[in-house]
Design an enzyme around this catalytic site. Structure first.
Site, short mmCIF file in Angstrom:
data_model
loop_
_atom_site.label_atom_id
_atom_site.label_comp_id
_atom_site.label_asym_id
_atom_site.label_seq_id
_atom_site.Cartn_x
_atom_site.Cartn_y
_atom_site.Cartn_z
N LYS A 148 0.86 -1.19 0.00
CA LYS A 148 0.00 0.00 0.00
C LYS A 148 0.89 1.23 0.00
CE LYS A 148 -3.64 2.37 2.56
NZ LYS A 148 -4.63 2.30 3.64
N LYS B 100 -2.31 -1.54 -3.67
CA LYS B 100 -3.14 -0.34 -3.65
C LYS B 100 -2.27 0.90 -3.78
CE LYS B 100 -6.23 2.18 -0.67
NZ LYS B 100 -6.62 2.38 0.68
N TYR C 178 -15.12 1.45 -6.72
CA TYR C 178 -16.36 2.17 -6.40
C TYR C 178 -17.41 2.00 -7.50
CZ TYR C 178 -13.54 3.97 -2.67
OH TYR C 178 -12.74 4.04 -1.55
C1 PBG Z 1 -7.60 3.35 5.67
C2 PBG Z 1 -7.89 3.31 4.21
C3 PBG Z 1 -7.67 4.33 3.27
C4 PBG Z 1 -8.17 3.86 2.06
C5 PBG Z 1 -8.69 2.60 2.30
N1 PBG Z 1 -8.49 2.28 3.63
C6 PBG Z 1 -7.11 5.68 3.45
C7 PBG Z 1 -5.68 5.85 3.76
O1 PBG Z 1 -4.88 4.91 3.81
O2 PBG Z 1 -5.32 7.00 3.98
C8 PBG Z 1 -8.15 4.62 0.76
C9 PBG Z 1 -9.21 4.20 -0.19
C10 PBG Z 1 -9.41 5.11 -1.35
O3 PBG Z 1 -8.73 6.14 -1.54
O4 PBG Z 1 -10.31 4.80 -2.13
N2 PBG Z 1 -8.79 3.46 6.44
#
Ligand code: PBG
Length: 329
Positions: free
Chosen positions: A200, A253, A318
């Site tokens: 991530k 991600k 989404y």
């Molecule tokens: C953490 C989380 C995030 C996203 C999914 N889970 C935000 C982050 O890491 O700051 C991002 C998802 C997206 O941008 O669609 N709760």
């Protein structure tokens, strides 16, 4: 006179029937996961400005969205609870409260869709902390890795007790999968699978999500999320560490700007591989389509095909319900 061409790749593109016959990449509804937001203090759904078409749900409208997604035949739902402002605190304690909004929403959704589709809980207290970070802050203002693992263990057990079918830790703390696995096993949930957000990145493409969950975060998550300029090997190492700790499935991600990472992880592992098409990826296409600069439906499909072609088994998007409802996938 030039010699006649032997190789004419265009032969197989001549008519729709031939093109259809040699299609290699398919978007099956069962491979799509729909993220859903739910707010504790809402009396009606609240639109998210930077994500046209997406709302933060009330508990009632969440149930309806879950039922619609189930009808569309998608594979799963990812639930994000947003607490009332008075339920945010330094440790995000409402993230593991039995009556916290995430637990209530998970129970509602499981009640609505049963066990025919996967109800996945995002495991992260960041929506519940009053500083917006993903755990406990140390004296230096950075997230304290090992103290935070205790919170994740509690959240995992609370989500399991609420009836989630899978938990998805997204905080990028070292050792988080092992800590969660141990806690789940000890609490009598050895069958709860973990979908690890393994690779991530500290991405600019999460910005609309922060609006969606009213994040309090100031600054970034660069001390724990990966550097977009890092090596492919770093991503593979994160994936390996999560698998060693007991992850059942792994995730990359964002998705669309990280197709090289998806492909590299695909080549490395045989567990299910998910990719998260983030809020910013969604917003990019929606915004350009609104201006008339892109054909919205074609751009959405192409973006999802690319992620699948790179090697993702599962795509969190989404657009999941919408795409699944369209015929001719
Ligand atoms: C953490 C989380 C995030 C996203 C999914 N889970 C935000 C982050 O890491 O700051 C991002 C998802 C997206 O941008 O669609 N709760």
């Amino acid at each position: 006179m030039t010699a006649p061409l032997v190789h004419r790749p265009r032969r197989l593109r001549r008519i729709p029937g031939l093109r259809r016959l040699v299609t290699a990449t398919h978007l099956q509804p069962s491979t799509l996961i729909q993220p859903l937001f739910v707010g504790e203090d809402l009396t009606e759904p609240r639109p998210i400005t930077a994500m046209p078409g997406i709302v933060r749900h009330t508990r009632d409208s969440l149930r309806k969205a879950a039922a619609t997604a189930a009808d569309a035949g998608i594979g799963g739902l990812m639930i994000f609870g947003v607490p009332a402002p008075e339920h945010k605190d330094p440790t995000g304690s409402h993230a593991w409260a039995a009556d916290g909004i995430s637990q209530q929403a998970i129970a509602d959704v499981v009640d609505e869709v049963g066990d025919a589709m996967a109800v996945i809980a995002d495991l992260n207290p960041d929506e519940f902390t009053d500083h917006g970070n993903v755990g406990v802050l140390g004296p230096d203002g950075d997230v304290d890795n090992d103290a935070t693992l205790d919170l994740y263990a509690r959240i995992a057990v609370a989500q399991a007790q609420a009836g989630a079918h899978m938990v998805a830790p997204s905080g990028m703390m070292d050792g988080q999968v092992a800590a969660i696995r141990r806690a789940l096993d000890q609490a009598g949930h050895p069958s709860m699978p973990i979908l690890a957000y393994s690779a991530k990145y500290a991405s600019a493409f999460y910005a609309p999500f922060r609006e969606a969950v009213s994040s309090c975060l100031v600054g970034d998550r660069a001390t724990h999320q990966q550097n977009p300029a890092g090596s492919v090997g770093e991503a593979l190492r994160e994936v390996r560490l999560d698998l060693e700790q007991g992850a059942d499935a792994v995730m990359v991600k964002p998705a669309g700007h990280y197709l090289d990472i998806i492909a590299a992880v695909r080549a490395e592992v045989d567990v299910p591989l998910a990719a998260y098409q983030t809020s910013g990826e969604y917003a990019q296409i929606e915004a350009a389509a609104k201006c008339g600069w892109l054909d919205r439906d074609k751009a959405i499909h192409e973006s999802l095909l690319a992620i699948r072609r790179a090697g993702a088994d599962i795509t969190i998007t989404y657009w999941a319900t919408e795409v699944a409802r369209q015929t001719g996938l």
